[in-house]
Scaffold this motif. Structure first.
Motif, PDB file in Angstrom:
ATOM      1  N   ALA A 104      56.289  38.313  59.171  1.00 52.66           N
ATOM      2  CA  ALA A 104      55.749  39.370  58.319  1.00 52.66           C
ATOM      3  C   ALA A 104      54.243  39.520  58.492  1.00 52.66           C
ATOM      4  O   ALA A 104      53.718  40.634  58.634  1.00 52.66           O
ATOM      5  N   LEU A 105      53.522  38.400  58.508  1.00 53.03           N
ATOM      6  CA  LEU A 105      52.070  38.450  58.666  1.00 53.03           C
ATOM      7  C   LEU A 105      51.680  39.007  60.032  1.00 53.03           C
ATOM      8  O   LEU A 105      50.721  39.775  60.159  1.00 53.03           O
ATOM      9  N   THR A 106      52.442  38.619  61.059  1.00 52.46           N
ATOM     10  CA  THR A 106      52.158  39.110  62.409  1.00 52.46           C
ATOM     11  C   THR A 106      52.310  40.623  62.493  1.00 52.46           C
ATOM     12  O   THR A 106      51.461  41.329  63.054  1.00 52.46           O
ATOM     13  N   LEU A 107      53.385  41.133  61.909  1.00 49.25           N
ATOM     14  CA  LEU A 107      53.625  42.575  61.954  1.00 49.25           C
ATOM     15  C   LEU A 107      52.594  43.346  61.151  1.00 49.25           C
ATOM     16  O   LEU A 107      52.139  44.418  61.565  1.00 49.25           O
ATOM     17  N   LEU A 108      52.204  42.833  59.999  1.00 49.75           N
ATOM     18  CA  LEU A 108      51.185  43.501  59.187  1.00 49.75           C
ATOM     19  C   LEU A 108      49.844  43.562  59.923  1.00 49.75           C
ATOM     20  O   LEU A 108      49.159  44.594  59.909  1.00 49.75           O
ATOM     21  N   ALA A 109      49.482  42.456  60.557  1.00 45.85           N
ATOM     22  CA  ALA A 109      48.218  42.430  61.300  1.00 45.85           C
ATOM     23  C   ALA A 109      48.247  43.397  62.475  1.00 45.85           C
ATOM     24  O   ALA A 109      47.275  44.118  62.734  1.00 45.85           O
ATOM     25  N   THR A 110      49.369  43.430  63.178  1.00 42.85           N
ATOM     26  CA  THR A 110      49.494  44.328  64.326  1.00 42.85           C
ATOM     27  C   THR A 110      49.460  45.781  63.885  1.00 42.85           C
ATOM     28  O   THR A 110      48.823  46.630  64.518  1.00 42.85           O
ATOM     29  N   LEU A 111      50.131  46.083  62.776  1.00 40.24           N
ATOM     30  CA  LEU A 111      50.165  47.448  62.257  1.00 40.24           C
ATOM     31  C   LEU A 111      48.764  47.928  61.898  1.00 40.24           C
ATOM     32  O   LEU A 111      48.415  49.088  62.140  1.00 40.24           O
ATOM     33  N   SER A 112      47.954  47.035  61.361  1.00 45.22           N
ATOM     34  CA  SER A 112      46.595  47.427  60.978  1.00 45.22           C
ATOM     35  C   SER A 112      45.775  47.827  62.200  1.00 45.22           C
ATOM     36  O   SER A 112      44.923  48.718  62.130  1.00 45.22           O
ATOM     37  N   THR A 231      54.115  42.514  68.460  1.00 43.42           N
ATOM     38  CA  THR A 231      55.096  43.223  67.634  1.00 43.42           C
ATOM     39  C   THR A 231      56.501  42.682  67.856  1.00 43.42           C
ATOM     40  O   THR A 231      57.241  42.407  66.900  1.00 43.42           O
ATOM     41  N   GLY A 234      56.799  39.200  66.389  1.00 42.96           N
ATOM     42  CA  GLY A 234      56.869  39.231  64.929  1.00 42.96           C
ATOM     43  C   GLY A 234      58.227  39.672  64.432  1.00 42.96           C
ATOM     44  O   GLY A 234      58.768  39.113  63.469  1.00 42.96           O
ATOM     45  N   LEU A 238      60.814  37.461  62.210  1.00 39.98           N
ATOM     46  CA  LEU A 238      61.196  37.998  60.907  1.00 39.98           C
ATOM     47  C   LEU A 238      62.704  38.125  60.765  1.00 39.98           C
ATOM     48  O   LEU A 238      63.288  37.882  59.699  1.00 39.98           O
TER      49      LEU A 238
END
Length: 243
Positions: A104-112, A231, A234, A238
């Motif tokens: 979850a943290l990986t995807l949020l960081a990548t999305l940003s 992505t 992540g 997940l």
């Protein structure tokens, strides 16, 4: 180990070695989330690091003149300080919760990074140590220490060749420290060593393929490749417990 598991292990680690030789990171990022789908995390994490070390030595030697000792030194100091926290988590935390949180943290960081252009942060020299600290926690807990460092480097606009060299030097130092800590808490054992040894053919094949293509990386392609790999990793972490 049955033939299907052996082939899957070599295929995953060949892809991980290819990407690591090409971009300077991504070995654990690619290998760990996929291997934990069919192997226990407590075996996978130390085995992945063991597999990566010989590859890392060769890659570090090849790019030793392109690295910035100040930059990877700050990362390494922070990483070593964060490692004991991550190792403790690996030894005691529930693997499913750990995988889900990292994914979850990986995807949020990548999305940003995807949603907004890079905005280099001031006082980079101070932030680099903090990024290394967070990376060390993630590396000790899952071997996936790359995303936070890669995303920080992309945001700061580090040149791909220099970034590749610094990441390789940082990961080599931090993973050597991690193995010592794994040994102390009993996570590194004979099974992890055996798991790594049977994947040597895949690792060698991936390494030579990646080194042949690394000189063709443009900054834009490097950025896209990095974000795509993070992505996918992540998502794998997940969704691991839903498959």
């Amino acid at each position: 180990m049955d033939l299907t598991t052996l082939l899957a292990l070599n295929a995953v680690l060949a892809l991980a070695a290819f990407f690591s030789a090409l971009a300077g990171f991504g070995f654990a990022l690619i290998a760990t989330p996929f291997l934990v789908l069919f192997l226990p995390p407590q075996q996978v994490v130390p085995a992945v690091i063991l597999c990566w070390l010989p590859l890392a030595v060769a890659l570090v030697w090849s790019c030793r003149k392109e690295a910035s000792i100040r930059r990877y030194g700050r990362l390494l100091i922070g990483g070593v300080l964060g490692l004991p926290i991550g190792v403790y988590i690996l030894a005691h935390a529930d693997a499913a919760i750990l995988r889900t949180g990292i994914g979850a943290l990986t995807l949020l960081a990548t999305l940003s990074i995807f949603l907004k252009p890079a905005r280099p942060l001031p006082r980079e020299q101070w932030l680099t140590g903090g990024v290394g600290f967070i990376s060390g926690i993630l590396g000790g807990a899952s071997s996936i220490s790359g995303p936070v460092v890669v995303l920080f480097g992309l945001n700061q606009g580090w040149h791909p060749r220099g970034m590749r060299a610094d990441l390789l030097h940082y990961f080599l130092g931090s993973y050597l420290a991690a193995l010592l800590m794994f040994r102390k808490v009993g996570v590194l054992d004979v099974q992890a060593v055996q798991l790594g040894s049977v994947a040597i053919p895949g690792i060698v094949a991936g390494y030579f393929a990646g080194t042949r293509l690394k000189d063709y990386l443009s900054p834009l392609f490097f950025r896209r490749l990095a974000l795509s790999a993070i992505t996918i990793s992540g998502l794998a972490a997940l969704l691991a417990d839903w498959c």
